[in-house]
Write a protein that holds these residues in place. Structure first.
Motif, PDB file in Angstrom:
ATOM      1  N   LEU A   6       0.849  -1.191   0.000  1.00 37.51           N
ATOM      2  CA  LEU A   6       0.000   0.000   0.000  1.00 37.51           C
ATOM      3  C   LEU A   6       0.885   1.241   0.000  1.00 37.51           C
ATOM      4  O   LEU A   6       1.684   1.442   0.917  1.00 37.51           O
ATOM      5  CB  LEU A   6      -0.900   0.009   1.240  1.00 37.51           C
ATOM      6  CG  LEU A   6      -1.764  -1.231   1.449  1.00 37.51           C
ATOM      7  CD1 LEU A   6      -2.458  -1.165   2.797  1.00 37.51           C
ATOM      8  CD2 LEU A   6      -2.777  -1.371   0.314  1.00 37.51           C
ATOM      9  N   CYS A   7       0.747   2.062  -1.035  1.00 39.91           N
ATOM     10  CA  CYS A   7       1.526   3.292  -1.166  1.00 39.91           C
ATOM     11  C   CYS A   7       0.600   4.494  -1.005  1.00 39.91           C
ATOM     12  O   CYS A   7      -0.597   4.408  -1.273  1.00 39.91           O
ATOM     13  CB  CYS A   7       2.201   3.368  -2.537  1.00 39.91           C
ATOM     14  SG  CYS A   7       3.286   1.981  -2.896  1.00 39.91           S
ATOM     15  N   ASP A   8       1.185   5.630  -0.613  1.00 38.36           N
ATOM     16  CA  ASP A   8       0.387   6.854  -0.541  1.00 38.36           C
ATOM     17  C   ASP A   8       0.380   7.515  -1.918  1.00 38.36           C
ATOM     18  O   ASP A   8       0.943   6.983  -2.881  1.00 38.36           O
ATOM     19  CB  ASP A   8       0.894   7.780   0.563  1.00 38.36           C
ATOM     20  CG  ASP A   8       2.337   8.214   0.355  1.00 38.36           C
ATOM     21  OD1 ASP A   8       2.867   8.123  -0.780  1.00 38.36           O
ATOM     22  OD2 ASP A   8       2.951   8.649   1.340  1.00 38.36           O
ATOM     23  N   HIS A   9      -0.243   8.685  -2.010  1.00 38.67           N
ATOM     24  CA  HIS A   9      -0.320   9.366  -3.311  1.00 38.67           C
ATOM     25  C   HIS A   9       1.044   9.856  -3.799  1.00 38.67           C
ATOM     26  O   HIS A   9       1.206  10.142  -4.978  1.00 38.67           O
ATOM     27  CB  HIS A   9      -1.332  10.506  -3.262  1.00 38.67           C
ATOM     28  CG  HIS A   9      -2.748  10.010  -3.256  1.00 38.67           C
ATOM     29  ND1 HIS A   9      -3.314   9.355  -4.328  1.00 38.67           N
ATOM     30  CD2 HIS A   9      -3.691  10.057  -2.298  1.00 38.67           C
ATOM     31  CE1 HIS A   9      -4.552   9.015  -4.036  1.00 38.67           C
ATOM     32  NE2 HIS A   9      -4.814   9.431  -2.801  1.00 38.67           N
ATOM     33  N   GLY A  15       2.448   0.570   3.957  1.00 37.89           N
ATOM     34  CA  GLY A  15       2.086  -0.648   4.663  1.00 37.89           C
ATOM     35  C   GLY A  15       1.723  -1.754   3.699  1.00 37.89           C
ATOM     36  O   GLY A  15       2.022  -1.681   2.500  1.00 37.89           O
ATOM     37  N   PHE A  16       1.056  -2.779   4.239  1.00 39.42           N
ATOM     38  CA  PHE A  16       0.720  -3.956   3.460  1.00 39.42           C
ATOM     39  C   PHE A  16      -0.667  -4.457   3.824  1.00 39.42           C
ATOM     40  O   PHE A  16      -1.131  -4.257   4.942  1.00 39.42           O
ATOM     41  CB  PHE A  16       1.714  -5.097   3.748  1.00 39.42           C
ATOM     42  CG  PHE A  16       3.143  -4.723   3.509  1.00 39.42           C
ATOM     43  CD1 PHE A  16       3.696  -4.845   2.258  1.00 39.42           C
ATOM     44  CD2 PHE A  16       3.928  -4.243   4.547  1.00 39.42           C
ATOM     45  CE1 PHE A  16       5.016  -4.495   2.035  1.00 39.42           C
ATOM     46  CE2 PHE A  16       5.241  -3.893   4.342  1.00 39.42           C
ATOM     47  CZ  PHE A  16       5.790  -4.016   3.077  1.00 39.42           C
ATOM     48  N   LEU A  17      -1.282  -5.132   2.883  1.00 44.98           N
ATOM     49  CA  LEU A  17      -2.483  -5.909   3.145  1.00 44.98           C
ATOM     50  C   LEU A  17      -2.098  -7.356   2.867  1.00 44.98           C
ATOM     51  O   LEU A  17      -1.748  -7.711   1.734  1.00 44.98           O
ATOM     52  CB  LEU A  17      -3.643  -5.473   2.247  1.00 44.98           C
ATOM     53  CG  LEU A  17      -4.943  -6.243   2.453  1.00 44.98           C
ATOM     54  CD1 LEU A  17      -5.531  -5.933   3.837  1.00 44.98           C
ATOM     55  CD2 LEU A  17      -5.947  -5.905   1.373  1.00 44.98           C
ATOM     56  N   ASP A  32      -9.572 -14.101   5.040  1.00 43.23           N
ATOM     57  CA  ASP A  32      -9.102 -13.213   6.084  1.00 43.23           C
ATOM     58  C   ASP A  32      -7.958 -12.367   5.540  1.00 43.23           C
ATOM     59  O   ASP A  32      -7.146 -12.844   4.732  1.00 43.23           O
ATOM     60  CB  ASP A  32      -8.615 -14.009   7.298  1.00 43.23           C
ATOM     61  CG  ASP A  32      -9.750 -14.707   8.020  1.00 43.23           C
ATOM     62  OD1 ASP A  32     -10.897 -14.216   7.948  1.00 43.23           O
ATOM     63  OD2 ASP A  32      -9.495 -15.738   8.659  1.00 43.23           O
ATOM     64  N   VAL A  33      -7.903 -11.127   5.996  1.00 43.74           N
ATOM     65  CA  VAL A  33      -6.833 -10.209   5.618  1.00 43.74           C
ATOM     66  C   VAL A  33      -6.336  -9.514   6.880  1.00 43.74           C
ATOM     67  O   VAL A  33      -7.059  -9.399   7.870  1.00 43.74           O
ATOM     68  CB  VAL A  33      -7.291  -9.165   4.574  1.00 43.74           C
ATOM     69  CG1 VAL A  33      -7.680  -9.830   3.266  1.00 43.74           C
ATOM     70  CG2 VAL A  33      -8.429  -8.311   5.099  1.00 43.74           C
ATOM     71  N   VAL A  34      -5.090  -9.050   6.829  1.00 46.30           N
ATOM     72  CA  VAL A  34      -4.490  -8.326   7.942  1.00 46.30           C
ATOM     73  C   VAL A  34      -3.799  -7.090   7.388  1.00 46.30           C
ATOM     74  O   VAL A  34      -3.079  -7.165   6.390  1.00 46.30           O
ATOM     75  CB  VAL A  34      -3.452  -9.213   8.685  1.00 46.30           C
ATOM     76  CG1 VAL A  34      -2.722  -8.425   9.763  1.00 46.30           C
ATOM     77  CG2 VAL A  34      -4.120 -10.438   9.273  1.00 46.30           C
ATOM     78  N   LEU A  35      -4.009  -5.949   8.048  1.00 50.26           N
ATOM     79  CA  LEU A  35      -3.307  -4.723   7.697  1.00 50.26           C
ATOM     80  C   LEU A  35      -1.995  -4.657   8.463  1.00 50.26           C
ATOM     81  O   LEU A  35      -1.939  -5.011   9.644  1.00 50.26           O
ATOM     82  CB  LEU A  35      -4.154  -3.502   8.049  1.00 50.26           C
ATOM     83  CG  LEU A  35      -5.351  -3.232   7.150  1.00 50.26           C
ATOM     84  CD1 LEU A  35      -6.254  -2.168   7.770  1.00 50.26           C
ATOM     85  CD2 LEU A  35      -4.883  -2.798   5.768  1.00 50.26           C
ATOM     86  N   MET A  36      -0.956  -4.214   7.799  1.00 52.44           N
ATOM     87  CA  MET A  36       0.354  -4.006   8.417  1.00 52.44           C
ATOM     88  C   MET A  36       0.788  -2.583   8.084  1.00 52.44           C
ATOM     89  O   MET A  36       0.445  -2.060   7.025  1.00 52.44           O
ATOM     90  CB  MET A  36       1.385  -4.994   7.871  1.00 52.44           C
ATOM     91  CG  MET A  36       1.021  -6.455   8.058  1.00 52.44           C
ATOM     92  SD  MET A  36       0.989  -6.966   9.756  1.00 52.44           S
ATOM     93  CE  MET A  36       2.722  -6.999  10.115  1.00 52.44           C
ATOM     94  N   ALA A  37       1.547  -1.966   8.976  1.00 52.72           N
ATOM     95  CA  ALA A  37       2.012  -0.597   8.769  1.00 52.72           C
ATOM     96  C   ALA A  37       3.529  -0.545   8.833  1.00 52.72           C
ATOM     97  O   ALA A  37       4.148  -1.242   9.637  1.00 52.72           O
ATOM     98  CB  ALA A  37       1.418   0.320   9.823  1.00 52.72           C
ATOM     99  N   LEU A  38       4.106   0.295   7.993  1.00 51.72           N
ATOM    100  CA  LEU A  38       5.539   0.559   8.064  1.00 51.72           C
ATOM    101  C   LEU A  38       5.772   1.744   8.999  1.00 51.72           C
ATOM    102  O   LEU A  38       4.920   2.632   9.090  1.00 51.72           O
ATOM    103  CB  LEU A  38       6.085   0.894   6.675  1.00 51.72           C
ATOM    104  CG  LEU A  38       6.105  -0.259   5.678  1.00 51.72           C
ATOM    105  CD1 LEU A  38       6.463   0.245   4.294  1.00 51.72           C
ATOM    106  CD2 LEU A  38       7.099  -1.320   6.128  1.00 51.72           C
ATOM    107  N   PRO A  39       6.894   1.778   9.692  1.00 50.13           N
ATOM    108  CA  PRO A  39       7.191   2.956  10.519  1.00 50.13           C
ATOM    109  C   PRO A  39       7.246   4.196   9.629  1.00 50.13           C
ATOM    110  O   PRO A  39       7.745   4.144   8.504  1.00 50.13           O
ATOM    111  CB  PRO A  39       8.566   2.656  11.107  1.00 50.13           C
ATOM    112  CG  PRO A  39       8.785   1.203  10.908  1.00 50.13           C
ATOM    113  CD  PRO A  39       7.948   0.784   9.742  1.00 50.13           C
ATOM    114  N   GLY A 100      -5.929   7.119   0.546  1.00 53.53           N
ATOM    115  CA  GLY A 100      -5.555   5.924  -0.181  1.00 53.53           C
ATOM    116  C   GLY A 100      -4.363   6.219  -1.058  1.00 53.53           C
ATOM    117  O   GLY A 100      -3.593   7.137  -0.800  1.00 53.53           O
ATOM    118  N   GLY A 101      -4.237   5.452  -2.110  1.00 54.16           N
ATOM    119  CA  GLY A 101      -3.119   5.646  -3.022  1.00 54.16           C
ATOM    120  C   GLY A 101      -3.022   4.494  -3.983  1.00 54.16           C
ATOM    121  O   GLY A 101      -4.001   3.808  -4.274  1.00 54.16           O
TER     122      GLY A 101
END
Length: 109
Positions: A6-9, A15-17, A32-39, A100-101
């Motif tokens: 997942l990228c921003d604009h 992050g990731f799905l 099932d899906v899980v959201l993950m975030a990058l620092p 989103g992005g």
């Protein structure tokens, strides 16, 4: 495990799905899906959203077609998450009015 970056604009990875299972991403209608975030050093609505819901598991609807597919699920009653992918695995994502992005599929069979 199919993974969507997942990228921003600004095209920065945020992050990731993660999509459960080892079969191709659109092999079944619900997974099932899980959201993950990058620092992130920069505060943004997207980074804040992904940090808040990181590691949260959701049940998603997956609809595939020859031209790509869509993944959708409710994060909260007010926030719908949507990913649209083309046949090459590139696309876009959104989290309600938060933002989103762009996105890209990795690790699909």
């Amino acid at each position: 495990m199919p993974t969507i970056v997942l990228c921003d604009h600004g095209n920065q990875d945020q992050g990731f799905l993660l999509v459960a299972g080892s079969e191709a991403i659109f092999a079944s209608g619900a997974r099932d899906v899980v959201l993950m975030a990058l620092p992130s050093r920069l505060a943004s609505p997207i980074a804040t959203f992904l940090q808040k819901f990181r590691h949260a598991e959701f049940r998603a609807d997956l609809i595939g077609a020859d031209s790509g597919g869509r993944i959708s699920f409710a994060v909260t009653p007010d926030i719908a998450f949507l990913v649209s992918l083309d046949a090459c695995g590139a696309g876009s994502w959104s989290a309600g009015t938060i933002g989103g992005g762009s996105c890209r599929l990795l690790g699909d069979n």
